[in-house]
Design an enzyme around this catalytic site. Structure first.
Site, mmCIF file in Angstrom:
data_model
loop_
_atom_site.group_PDB
_atom_site.id
_atom_site.type_symbol
_atom_site.label_atom_id
_atom_site.label_comp_id
_atom_site.label_asym_id
_atom_site.label_seq_id
_atom_site.Cartn_x
_atom_site.Cartn_y
_atom_site.Cartn_z
ATOM 1 N N ASP A 24 8.943 13.193 35.500
ATOM 2 C CA ASP A 24 8.630 14.434 36.215
ATOM 3 C C ASP A 24 7.147 14.504 36.566
ATOM 4 O OD1 ASP A 24 9.285 16.855 37.377
ATOM 5 O OD2 ASP A 24 8.951 17.997 35.539
ATOM 6 N N GLY A 25 6.845 15.182 37.662
ATOM 7 C CA GLY A 25 5.445 15.451 38.006
ATOM 8 C C GLY A 25 4.955 14.797 39.289
ATOM 9 N N ARG A 28 3.615 17.580 41.662
ATOM 10 C CA ARG A 28 2.334 18.166 41.225
ATOM 11 C C ARG A 28 1.193 17.165 41.372
ATOM 12 N NH1 ARG A 28 4.336 19.746 35.628
ATOM 13 N NH2 ARG A 28 6.193 18.667 36.387
ATOM 14 N N TRP A 29 1.494 15.906 41.159
ATOM 15 C CA TRP A 29 0.467 14.855 41.329
ATOM 16 C C TRP A 29 -0.013 14.863 42.787
ATOM 17 C CZ3 TRP A 29 -0.138 10.605 44.447
ATOM 18 C CH2 TRP A 29 -1.091 9.666 44.074
ATOM 19 N N HIS A 41 6.018 10.637 45.133
ATOM 20 C CA HIS A 41 7.190 9.821 44.793
ATOM 21 C C HIS A 41 6.877 8.333 44.965
ATOM 22 C CE1 HIS A 41 9.572 13.334 44.194
ATOM 23 N NE2 HIS A 41 9.630 13.689 45.475
ATOM 24 N N TRP A 73 19.871 16.849 45.319
ATOM 25 C CA TRP A 73 20.425 16.865 46.687
ATOM 26 C C TRP A 73 19.992 18.129 47.430
ATOM 27 C CZ3 TRP A 73 21.972 12.423 48.407
ATOM 28 C CH2 TRP A 73 22.654 11.527 47.589
ATOM 29 N N ARG A 75 17.086 19.403 47.562
ATOM 30 C CA ARG A 75 15.696 19.348 48.066
ATOM 31 C C ARG A 75 15.716 19.182 49.592
ATOM 32 N NH1 ARG A 75 11.613 16.703 43.714
ATOM 33 N NH2 ARG A 75 12.402 17.920 41.964
ATOM 34 N N LEU A 135 16.519 -6.804 29.168
ATOM 35 C CA LEU A 135 16.541 -5.340 29.252
ATOM 36 C C LEU A 135 17.708 -4.838 30.105
ATOM 37 C CD1 LEU A 135 14.826 -2.585 28.938
ATOM 38 C CD2 LEU A 135 14.021 -3.110 31.238
ATOM 39 N N ARG A 192 9.668 12.802 28.316
ATOM 40 C CA ARG A 192 9.565 13.550 29.558
ATOM 41 C C ARG A 192 8.093 13.623 29.932
ATOM 42 N NH1 ARG A 192 12.676 18.491 32.033
ATOM 43 N NH2 ARG A 192 11.394 18.713 33.893
ATOM 44 N N ARG A 198 11.718 20.940 28.913
ATOM 45 C CA ARG A 198 13.121 21.127 29.333
ATOM 46 C C ARG A 198 13.862 19.801 29.285
ATOM 47 N NH1 ARG A 198 10.923 24.602 33.465
ATOM 48 N NH2 ARG A 198 10.593 22.870 34.888
HETATM 49 C C1 FPP Z 1 10.511 14.496 39.647
HETATM 50 O O1 FPP Z 1 9.256 14.886 40.172
HETATM 51 C C2 FPP Z 1 10.896 13.205 40.153
HETATM 52 C C3 FPP Z 1 11.993 12.972 40.919
HETATM 53 C C4 FPP Z 1 12.892 14.043 41.349
HETATM 54 C C5 FPP Z 1 12.346 11.647 41.420
HETATM 55 C C6 FPP Z 1 11.937 10.482 40.595
HETATM 56 C C7 FPP Z 1 11.734 9.343 41.520
HETATM 57 C C8 FPP Z 1 10.804 8.376 41.374
HETATM 58 C C9 FPP Z 1 9.933 8.275 40.194
HETATM 59 C C10 FPP Z 1 10.583 7.349 42.440
HETATM 60 C C11 FPP Z 1 11.758 6.533 42.863
HETATM 61 C C12 FPP Z 1 12.541 5.940 41.756
HETATM 62 C C13 FPP Z 1 12.815 4.612 41.581
HETATM 63 C C14 FPP Z 1 13.715 4.197 40.481
HETATM 64 C C15 FPP Z 1 12.254 3.563 42.438
HETATM 65 P P1 FPP Z 1 9.135 16.264 40.941
HETATM 66 O O2 FPP Z 1 9.168 15.974 42.391
HETATM 67 O O3 FPP Z 1 10.167 17.232 40.457
HETATM 68 O O4 FPP Z 1 7.702 16.705 40.463
HETATM 69 P P2 FPP Z 1 7.166 18.197 40.299
HETATM 70 O O5 FPP Z 1 7.879 18.772 39.109
HETATM 71 O O6 FPP Z 1 5.717 17.980 40.030
HETATM 72 O O7 FPP Z 1 7.430 18.916 41.589
#
Ligand code: FPP
Length: 246
Positions: A24-25, A28-29, A41, A73, A75, A135, A192, A198
Site C-alpha cells: 500500500d502507498g 500517496r508516494w 504504481h 476494479w 478505481r 520461491l 503491510r 487494516r
Molecule cells: C495500493 O496503493 C496498491 C495497489 C492497489 C496496487 C499494487 C500494484 C503494484 C505494486 C504494481 C503492480 C504490481 C505488480 C505485481 C507488477 P494505493 O494506490 O492504494 O496507495 P494509496 O493508499 O497511497 O492511495
C-alpha cells in the site's frame, strides 16, 4: 534478479515459510512527489521486482503479493488500465528471470476477470514453472478474502449436492482446501506498507495466526534492506498459536 550481499546476515534459521504483503502507498508516494498516481504504481512495480528477488535469495518458500483486489476494479478506468499494463510488463520483463531462478508462479483470485492477455501470460508461465522448486510467487489478482471464502463455500456445496462430501465431514481443513490458497501453508508473516492498520479483505481465513507487521514506508520506497529487518524482527517474536509458552 541479482544476488544479495545483504542477505548473508540472514541464515535459514526460523525464516518465515510464507510471507504475504499488502503493498500500500503508491498513490500517496505519487502525491508527495506531485506526480500522477500511475507513477506511484510504476515505482511500486519496481519495488515488486526487488522484493521478489530478495525473498528468493534468502530462501523464503512462498511470497504472496496483493497486486489487485476485487475492490480495485472500482478505481478510475485509466488507473485500472495502467495497473493491467504494469502487470503485463512485469510478466514480459521478468519471464526469463523467473524461469532462470526456478521461481514457481501461482495466482489466487478471480483470474477469469483479468484481461485475456494477462490470463495467457499467467497460464504460460504457470505451466512452464509448475515443477520449479524455488520461491513460490503467489500473485493475488482480482482477489478478495470474502470472495475467496464465498467461492470455497460454493465448491463445497456443489460436492455435497453431488454426494461427494457429507455435511458431517466438513471441518476446517475442508474449508482451507477449497480456498484459492489450497495446498499452500498459511502466511507466517503479513506485512503491510503505507502505515494503515487494516487487513483490507486480504486472506481473511488464512491469516488467523499470522504475525502482523505494519511499516510506515510507502510501497514504492520499500526495499530489501527493510524487508530483511522485518524478517529479523519476525524471528524474535514468540508464536504461541493460542497456547502458553513452552
Ligand atoms: C495500493 O496503493 C496498491 C495497489 C492497489 C496496487 C499494487 C500494484 C503494484 C505494486 C504494481 C503492480 C504490481 C505488480 C505485481 C507488477 P494505493 O494506490 O492504494 O496507495 P494509496 O493508499 O497511497 O492511495
Amino acid at each position: 534478479m541479482k544476488s544479495d550481499n545483504n542477505c548473508l546476515s540472514i541464515n535459514s534459521d526460523k525464516l518465515p515459510m510464507h510471507v504475504a504483503i499488502i503493498m500500500d502507498g503508491n498513490g500517496r508516494w505519487a502525491k508527495k512527489k506531485l506526480k500522477n498516481r500511475i507513477e506511484g504504481h510504476k515505482k511500486g512495480a519496481a519495488a515488486v521486482r526487488d522484493i521478489v528477488s530478495a525473498a528468493g535469495n534468502i530462501g523464503i518458500n512462498i511470497l504472496t503479493l496483493y497486486a489487485f483486489s476485487t475492490e480495485n476494479w472500482q478505481r478510475p478506468r485509466t488507473e485500472v488500465n495502467a495497473l493491467m499494463k504494469l502487470l503485463e510488463n512485469f510478466f514480459i520483463s521478468e519471464r526469463d528471470n523467473i524461469i532462470k531462478n526456478k521461481v514457481k508462479l501461482q495466482v489466487i483470485g478471480q483470474i477469469w476477470k483479468m484481461p485475456k492477455n494477462i490470463q495467457a501470460f499467467i497460464k504460460e508461465l504457470a505451466d512452464i514453472t509448475e515443477k520449479n522448486t524455488g520461491l513460490i510467487l503467489n500473485l493475488a489478482l482480482s482477489y478478495g478474502g470474502r470472495e475467496d471464502i464465498l467461492s470455497a463455500f460454493k465448491k463445497i456445496i456443489k460436492k455435497i449436492k453431488s454426494d461427494k462430501l457429507k455435511p458431517d465431514e466438513i471441518n476446517e481443513e475442508t474449508i482451507s482446501s477449497h480456498l484459492y490458497t489450497a495446498g499452500l501453508a498459511e502466511p507466517d508473516l503479513l506485512i503491510r506498507t503505507g502505515g494503515e492498520m487494516r487487513v483490507s479483505n486480504f486472506l481473511l481465513w488464512q491469516i488467523a495466526y499470522s504475525e502482523l507487521y505494519i511499516s510506515k514506508t510507502l510501497w514504492p520506497d520499500f526495499n530489501k534492506e527493510e524487508f530483511f529487518e522485518i524478517i529479523k524482527a519476525f524471528r524474535l517474536r514468540e508464536r504461541r498459536f493460542g497456547k502458553v509458552a513452552e
